[in-house]
Write an enzyme that holds these catalytic residues in place. Structure first.
Site, mmCIF file in Angstrom:
data_model
loop_
_atom_site.group_PDB
_atom_site.id
_atom_site.type_symbol
_atom_site.label_atom_id
_atom_site.label_comp_id
_atom_site.label_asym_id
_atom_site.label_seq_id
_atom_site.Cartn_x
_atom_site.Cartn_y
_atom_site.Cartn_z
ATOM 1 N N CYS A 20 0.828 -1.240 -0.131
ATOM 2 C CA CYS A 20 -0.093 0.068 0.122
ATOM 3 C C CYS A 20 0.828 1.279 0.120
ATOM 4 O O CYS A 20 1.620 1.652 -0.867
ATOM 5 C CB CYS A 20 -1.078 -0.018 1.115
ATOM 6 S SG CYS A 20 -2.321 1.088 0.976
ATOM 7 N N LYS A 34 -11.204 8.679 -1.088
ATOM 8 C CA LYS A 34 -10.550 7.524 -0.608
ATOM 9 C C LYS A 34 -11.054 6.033 -1.297
ATOM 10 O O LYS A 34 -12.476 6.308 -1.348
ATOM 11 C CB LYS A 34 -10.770 7.271 0.990
ATOM 12 C CG LYS A 34 -9.932 6.207 1.612
ATOM 13 C CD LYS A 34 -9.955 6.204 3.322
ATOM 14 C CE LYS A 34 -9.294 5.189 3.603
ATOM 15 N NZ LYS A 34 -9.488 5.049 5.150
ATOM 16 N N SER A 68 -7.596 0.140 0.811
ATOM 17 C CA SER A 68 -7.935 1.401 1.849
ATOM 18 C C SER A 68 -7.029 2.406 1.456
ATOM 19 O O SER A 68 -5.947 2.361 2.224
ATOM 20 C CB SER A 68 -8.149 0.773 3.242
ATOM 21 O OG SER A 68 -8.506 1.840 4.306
ATOM 22 N N HIS A 112 -4.511 -4.395 0.707
ATOM 23 C CA HIS A 112 -4.297 -4.878 1.821
ATOM 24 C C HIS A 112 -4.605 -6.433 2.137
ATOM 25 O O HIS A 112 -5.565 -6.863 2.960
ATOM 26 C CB HIS A 112 -5.004 -3.907 3.064
ATOM 27 C CG HIS A 112 -4.511 -2.791 3.204
ATOM 28 N ND1 HIS A 112 -2.912 -2.670 4.052
ATOM 29 C CD2 HIS A 112 -4.610 -1.341 2.796
ATOM 30 C CE1 HIS A 112 -2.685 -1.332 4.020
ATOM 31 N NE2 HIS A 112 -3.493 -0.513 3.676
ATOM 32 N N GLU A 141 -3.514 -8.477 3.473
ATOM 33 C CA GLU A 141 -3.228 -9.033 5.205
ATOM 34 C C GLU A 141 -4.388 -8.501 5.956
ATOM 35 O O GLU A 141 -4.433 -9.097 7.254
ATOM 36 C CB GLU A 141 -1.911 -8.378 5.586
ATOM 37 C CG GLU A 141 -1.960 -6.889 6.201
ATOM 38 C CD GLU A 141 -2.056 -5.844 4.998
ATOM 39 O OE1 GLU A 141 -2.062 -4.369 5.524
ATOM 40 O OE2 GLU A 141 -1.913 -6.063 4.081
ATOM 41 N N ARG A 169 -14.612 4.209 12.657
ATOM 42 C CA ARG A 169 -13.792 5.339 13.281
ATOM 43 C C ARG A 169 -14.005 6.866 12.705
ATOM 44 O O ARG A 169 -14.256 7.756 13.228
ATOM 45 C CB ARG A 169 -12.423 4.882 13.185
ATOM 46 C CG ARG A 169 -11.127 6.132 13.636
ATOM 47 C CD ARG A 169 -9.985 5.710 12.984
ATOM 48 N NE ARG A 169 -9.898 5.749 11.597
ATOM 49 C CZ ARG A 169 -9.241 5.208 10.842
ATOM 50 N NH1 ARG A 169 -8.050 4.377 11.279
ATOM 51 N NH2 ARG A 169 -9.047 5.389 9.512
#
EC number: 2.3.1.46
Length: 309
Positions: free
Chosen positions: A142, A163, A192, A235, A237, A249
């Site tokens: 990323c 985003k 992300s 991502h 992972e 969040r």
């Protein structure tokens, strides 16, 4: 692959509870096998969570991996106890004369920060140039991809208007490439990021080979021909709930985030999502370890044969 970690690292019990094979240093020292030495430069704020995610993906193959954790930001962390950092992380000065089979550079939440304003930007430069002589193969994830493209290829920072968040379909471009061996023709992976990775830009300004891409995400997986550098812009992972945590969040902070694409059941953030990319992530890391690290690294790491200019 049993990963070899310090006996006291919190990830040991966390991953064992998931039936992940973790070998402590005490047990590993009794086996007459040279483990692969993999250095993880963890740039994420929540370091313990990120450790768990990457160690999970590094754990599923028959060889030992000796994991060493690296930090380059010496500022006091607000998200990770200083005791944990002092006990389990090494500074660059501690390892700069060592050689490694592999290096993983994680992402970082710096998508809207200019490179010159990144507090540890000079240290990133130093590590990437050091790796040319001291690491067999480096995997960038990323934000680290964006940083490496700038440092190693001179590509300016590319930023999206909004985003990119969600789980997207990707297509294989080279089905016989070693890094994508065993991949489905199309596969899901989470993203992300604000960083943008147009495939055309990478083809025009580098000699990197793109192995997988998506119309929505751009280039996803690419690498150098000598296998010394590998890049993944998403991502793989991530845990099942990581995107959910990021969304809630930002929502609670009043940022009005878009609901992650193709993630929540019925696009309802109140429903618990399920991971649809786990097998892809495991296979990607297994292929990198096997074909880009194990198959080309020297048995004696003192005999490194760097090929990067």
């Amino acid at each position: 692959m049993p990963i070899r970690v310090p006996d006291e690292l919190p990830a040991v019990n966390f991953l064992r509870n998931e039936n992940v094979f973790v070998m402590t240093s005490t047990r590993a020292s009794t086996q007459m096998i040279r483990p692969l030495k993999v250095l993880v430069l963890n740039l994420m704020p929540k370091k313990i969570e990120t450790e768990n995610q990457f160690l999970r993906l590094l754990s599923n193959s028959p060889l030992q991996i000796d994991i060493q954790l690296l930090r380059i930001d010496t500022r006091e962390s607000r998200n990770t106890p200083s005791e944990h950092l002092n006990n389990f992380y090494r500074n660059f000065e501690d390892i700069q004369h060592d050689n490694y089979d592999g290096l993983i550079v994680t992402g970082a939440p710096l998508g809207l920060v200019d490179f010159c304003d990144v507090a540890y930007w000079p240290q990133i430069h130093k590590v990437l140039h050091w790796a040319k002589e001291h690491v067999t193969s480096t995997l960038f994830v990323c934000w680290a991809v964006q940083a490496a493209l700038n440092i190693l290829y001179g590509i300016p920072k590319q930023t999206r208007d909004s985003k990119l968040s969600g789980v997207f379909d990707h297509q294989i471009l080279h089905p016989h490439a070693l890094l994508t061996r065993g991949f489905d023709d199309t596969f899901l992976a989470p993203h992300s990021r604000y960083a943008d990775f147009p495939a055309g830009l990478i083809r025009d300004y580098t000699d990197l080979e793109i192995f997988a891409e998506s119309e929505q995400t751009g280039a996803y997986l690419f690498a150098s021909k000598d296998k010394r550098l590998a890049f993944v812009t998403g991502h793989p992972e991530y845990d099942a709930l990581t995107l959910s945590g990021e969304y809630h969040r930002d929502y609670e902070a009043g940022l009005n985030p878009e609901i992650p694409f193709n993630y929540f059941p019925q696009d309802n953030p109140q429903l618990e999502p399920r991971a649809s990319w786990r097998s892809h992530g495991n296979l990607l890391f297994s292929n990198w370890l096997n074909y880009y690290v194990y198959q080309i690294t020297p048995f004696d790491l003192r005999h490194m044969n760097p090929t990067l200019d």
